[in-house]
Design a protein around this motif. Structure first.
Motif, short mmCIF file in Angstrom:
data_model
loop_
_atom_site.label_atom_id
_atom_site.label_comp_id
_atom_site.label_asym_id
_atom_site.label_seq_id
_atom_site.Cartn_x
_atom_site.Cartn_y
_atom_site.Cartn_z
N LEU A 1 1.27 2.63 -9.74
CA LEU A 1 -0.11 2.96 -9.42
C LEU A 1 -0.79 1.77 -8.76
CD1 LEU A 1 0.54 5.27 -11.53
CD2 LEU A 1 -1.84 5.10 -12.22
N ALA A 2 -0.48 0.57 -9.25
CA ALA A 2 -1.04 -0.64 -8.65
C ALA A 2 -0.52 -0.83 -7.23
CB ALA A 2 -0.68 -1.85 -9.51
N VAL A 3 0.75 -0.53 -7.00
CA VAL A 3 1.32 -0.62 -5.65
C VAL A 3 0.60 0.32 -4.70
CG1 VAL A 3 3.36 -0.07 -4.25
CG2 VAL A 3 3.61 -1.41 -6.35
N GLU A 4 0.36 1.55 -5.15
CA GLU A 4 -0.33 2.52 -4.31
C GLU A 4 -1.74 2.05 -3.95
OE1 GLU A 4 -2.57 6.05 -3.09
OE2 GLU A 4 -2.94 4.84 -4.87
N SER A 5 -2.44 1.47 -4.92
CA SER A 5 -3.79 0.97 -4.67
C SER A 5 -3.76 -0.23 -3.72
CB SER A 5 -4.45 0.60 -5.99
OG SER A 5 -5.79 0.22 -5.80
N ALA A 6 -2.78 -1.11 -3.90
CA ALA A 6 -2.66 -2.26 -3.02
C ALA A 6 -2.38 -1.83 -1.59
CB ALA A 6 -1.55 -3.18 -3.53
N CYS A 7 -1.54 -0.81 -1.42
CA CYS A 7 -1.24 -0.32 -0.07
C CYS A 7 -2.47 0.29 0.59
CB CYS A 7 -0.10 0.70 -0.12
SG CYS A 7 1.51 -0.04 -0.49
N GLN A 8 -3.32 0.93 -0.18
CA GLN A 8 -4.59 1.43 0.36
C GLN A 8 -5.44 0.27 0.88
OE1 GLN A 8 -6.73 3.90 -2.40
NE2 GLN A 8 -5.11 5.42 -2.56
N ALA A 9 -5.47 -0.83 0.11
CA ALA A 9 -6.24 -2.00 0.54
C ALA A 9 -5.67 -2.59 1.82
CB ALA A 9 -6.26 -3.04 -0.58
N LEU A 10 -4.34 -2.62 1.94
CA LEU A 10 -3.71 -3.14 3.16
C LEU A 10 -4.02 -2.24 4.35
CD1 LEU A 10 -0.19 -4.15 1.75
CD2 LEU A 10 -2.04 -5.70 2.39
N ARG A 11 -3.92 -0.92 4.15
CA ARG A 11 -4.17 0.03 5.25
C ARG A 11 -5.61 -0.04 5.73
NH1 ARG A 11 -0.86 3.63 2.19
NH2 ARG A 11 -2.73 4.60 1.30
N SER A 12 -6.53 -0.26 4.81
CA SER A 12 -7.95 -0.27 5.17
C SER A 12 -8.36 -1.55 5.87
CB SER A 12 -8.80 -0.10 3.91
OG SER A 12 -8.72 -1.26 3.09
N GLY A 13 -7.50 -2.56 5.85
CA GLY A 13 -7.85 -3.83 6.46
C GLY A 13 -8.63 -4.76 5.56
N ARG A 14 -8.79 -4.38 4.28
CA ARG A 14 -9.54 -5.23 3.36
C ARG A 14 -8.79 -6.52 3.05
NH1 ARG A 14 -10.09 -0.37 0.48
NH2 ARG A 14 -9.01 -1.22 -1.35
N CYS A 15 -7.47 -6.51 3.27
CA CYS A 15 -6.67 -7.71 3.04
C CYS A 15 -5.41 -7.63 3.88
CB CYS A 15 -6.34 -7.89 1.57
SG CYS A 15 -5.47 -6.48 0.82
N ARG A 16 -4.80 -8.79 4.15
CA ARG A 16 -3.55 -8.83 4.90
C ARG A 16 -2.34 -8.91 3.98
NH1 ARG A 16 -3.37 -7.20 9.82
NH2 ARG A 16 -1.95 -8.81 10.58
N THR A 17 -2.56 -9.49 2.80
CA THR A 17 -1.53 -9.53 1.77
C THR A 17 -2.15 -9.16 0.44
OG1 THR A 17 -1.88 -11.89 1.34
CG2 THR A 17 -0.16 -11.32 2.94
#
Length: 355
Positions: free
Chosen positions: A146-162
């Protein structure tokens, strides 16, 4: 091939290894660290467990000593377990948000961690974290995915690069072990079904696909997708158990990736020693058997480490990434995990091309 994230680095601390490479080598070799602990069950017999020796864990940071007087012992141990694994995964990276899986919040026991662990972990590991974007997931075994899925959303949105994703847990808690013993869930002397308690921590550094090429940094593996599901008939529910939740997670996972992706060759399974989980794995596999290669390789690291709880998902994902990178595992690899309560999750990873 469509990718949702690159796995750039892995860090692990488990009963079979204090680093990701040591853990991966031990699991590959079938080395077990399960042994009798000083803790006794209700029959006054030693409980078999996968607990690290005290000497292998760093001390609690001096900066946390004052706070530690009010900190549950289980939380203190989780901070110590996570220290080296977080350092290993974040080495050389800029401050990134941390999406952290923790033990399930049951309402029956005092939460062993909570959001405060993020700040405390940054201090304990001496790692810069982007705390405003960081989150905790108190959903146990499936929490890491679930944490991986949320992190990938953050990456896709441009909120972070890593983004850092991790999980940490320990069963070395007398009240928790007593509860599990009373419920008949421990694999004690004379039992034919039960879990062997363990502990550990595993962290992954995820990045936007292809973003590190200009840094000459080769990903360990590519993450293709994550699928989530919910099981109404979970372990503590009165609703009939049909194994629908994991099948639902598989459905969402395979629906999210291109149909022409090769069949899955290997599975890292979230089986923890209890027979309960075999039914849902069987249901999920049979409903999607056309997506699996035969013969199918099935790995379940818990047989060597004990049940890693909230650290299980990220440990298995890290083991899959290391195996793909070193070439002794063939992809695609599916990783799945189930929590004691509703949450179910699965992820698909493939190797990164080198050269």
């Amino acid at each position: 091939m469509a990718k949702i994230a690159d796995i750039l680095a892995v860090g692990m601390t488990t009963p079979v290894g204090l680093t990701s490479s040591a853990t991966a080598a031990a699991v590959r070799a079938g080395i077990s660290r399960l042994r009798e602990s000083p803790i006794q069950d209700k029959q006054f017999k030693s409980i078999r467990a996968g607990f690290l020796e005290e000497a292998h864990l760093p001390p609690l940071s001096e900066k946390l000593r004052i706070a530690s007087s009010l900190m549950p012992a289980r939380k203190q141990r989780m901070l110590r377990l996570a220290t080296q694994a977080l350092k290993e995964a974040s080495l050389g990276s800029a401050a990134a948000p941390l999406f952290l899986a923790l033990p399930e919040s049951t309402g029956q026991q005092e939460d062993s961690a909570g959001a405060s662990i993020l700040e405390q972990l940054a201090v304990q590991a001496d790692v810069a974290l982007h705390l405003p974007q960081s989150r905790v997931f108190q959903q146990g075994r499936a929490g890491g995915l679930l944490a991986v899925e949320s992190a990938c959303q953050a990456l896709r949105s441009g909120r972070c690069r890593t983004a850092l994703v991790g999980g940490v847990d320990t069963y070395l808690d007398l009240r928790l072990l007593a509860d599990l013993d009373l419920e008949g869930r421990l694999l004690v002397d004379g039992a034919f079904d039960g879990l062997i308690p363990g502990e550990g921590a595993a962290f992954l550094l995820l990045g936007v696909p292809g973003a590190t090429r200009h840094e000459n940094r080769v990903p360990l593996a590519h993450l293709l997708g994550v699928g989530l599901g919910r099981e109404e008939g979970h372990l503590y529910s009165e609703v009939p158990y049909r194994g629908e939740g994991l099948a639902q997670a598989f459905h969402h996972l395979f629906a999210s990736v291109p149909a022409d992706i090769p069949k899955t060759r290997c599975v890292y399974a979230g089986l923890n020693g209890e027979n309960f989980w075999a039914k849902e794995w069987g249901v999920a596999y049979l409903r999607h058997r056309q997506r699996f290669e035969e013969p199918l390789r099935v790995e379940h690291p818990v047989e060597f480490t004990g049940d890693l709880g909230a650290a299980l998902s990220t440990t298995m994902l890290g083991l899959a990434a290391v195996g793909l990178y070193k070439g002794y595992r063939e992809g695609p690899i599916l990783v799945w995990s189930s929590s004691d309560r509703e949450d179910r999750a699965a992820a698909l990873v493939v190797g990164a091309r080198r050269g």
